[in-house]
Design a protein around this motif. Sequence first.
Motif, PDB file in Angstrom:
ATOM      1  N   LEU A  87       0.893  -1.239  -0.177  1.00 58.48           N
ATOM      2  CA  LEU A  87       0.020  -0.020   0.050  1.00 58.48           C
ATOM      3  C   LEU A  87       0.751   1.272   0.107  1.00 58.48           C
ATOM      4  CD1 LEU A  87      -2.969   1.417   0.091  1.00 58.48           C
ATOM      5  CD2 LEU A  87      -2.388   1.079   2.320  1.00 58.48           C
ATOM      6  N   CYS A 139      -5.396   3.070   8.196  1.00 63.34           N
ATOM      7  CA  CYS A 139      -4.388   1.524   8.138  1.00 63.34           C
ATOM      8  C   CYS A 139      -3.043   2.229   8.447  1.00 63.34           C
ATOM      9  CB  CYS A 139      -4.121   1.402   6.509  1.00 63.34           C
ATOM     10  SG  CYS A 139      -5.713   0.838   5.824  1.00 63.34           S
ATOM     11  N   GLU A 143       1.182  -1.461   8.277  1.00 66.81           N
ATOM     12  CA  GLU A 143       0.341  -2.768   7.768  1.00 66.81           C
ATOM     13  C   GLU A 143       0.376  -2.356   6.229  1.00 66.81           C
ATOM     14  OE1 GLU A 143      -3.388  -2.481   9.873  1.00 66.81           O
ATOM     15  OE2 GLU A 143      -2.492  -3.114  11.711  1.00 66.81           O
ATOM     16  N   ARG A 144       1.307  -1.895   5.577  1.00 70.58           N
ATOM     17  CA  ARG A 144       1.122  -1.527   4.335  1.00 70.58           C
ATOM     18  C   ARG A 144       1.392  -2.867   3.463  1.00 70.58           C
ATOM     19  NH1 ARG A 144       2.107   4.069   2.487  1.00 70.58           N
ATOM     20  NH2 ARG A 144       2.114   5.168   4.281  1.00 70.58           N
ATOM     21  N   PHE A 147      -1.639  -5.706   1.500  1.00 75.99           N
ATOM     22  CA  PHE A 147      -2.988  -5.164   1.657  1.00 75.99           C
ATOM     23  C   PHE A 147      -3.793  -5.553   0.558  1.00 75.99           C
ATOM     24  CE2 PHE A 147      -5.434  -1.513  -0.050  1.00 75.99           C
ATOM     25  CZ  PHE A 147      -6.155  -0.910   0.964  1.00 75.99           C
ATOM     26  N   PHE A 152     -10.482  -4.092   1.044  1.00 76.14           N
ATOM     27  CA  PHE A 152     -10.558  -2.586   1.461  1.00 76.14           C
ATOM     28  C   PHE A 152     -12.107  -2.071   1.051  1.00 76.14           C
ATOM     29  CE2 PHE A 152     -10.210   1.805   0.737  1.00 76.14           C
ATOM     30  CZ  PHE A 152     -10.279   2.447   2.005  1.00 76.14           C
TER      31      PHE A 152
END
Length: 179
Positions: A87, A139, A143-144, A147, A152
């Motif tokens: 992400l 987020c 927590e990238r 993803f 989402f």
Amino acid sequence: MGRSIEPLAVEKVIGDVVDWFVSEAKLTVQFGSKQVSNGCKIKPSLAADRPLVRVLAPSNNATNLYTLVMVDPDAPSPSEPTFREWLHWIVVDIPEGSDATQGKEVVSYMGPNPGRGIHRYVFVVFRQRGGSLVGVETCLEEERANFNTRHFASKHALALPVAAVYFNSQRQPKPRRSR
């Protein structure tokens, strides 16, 4: 708008990041004077700062809101994308006809940092159903990795994408030192 999504299918953006959709809006992404078009090459240094992103739809209805997601489905390398998707950016509540600065950034922009190989950097825009996504959980920066754009979108009741565009980037060689 009926813009062709064929390049997205050929390069497996459709499949790796999103499902088939009908392009209903025009998405413009610009790094300085460089306009992003599907498959163009952009150096990481040129994309270090967030781009100017604008969503234009035929309805020209300022009450429509959009969510922008930017991911790298090739992290850490296209041959072994174990962090798919990485992400890079999320902006919600972008008014139709406006640029992303008019929305709410919920995940800060992170420029490209391709490891090995040529990476695809994908911008996807969703129309928001039912108005604002105020209160969407942010987020966390840590927590990238891993993803999932589809998850989402489903979790936040977003409609199918209305536009997407991607560019390619690869690691820039380090300058040689003169002796």
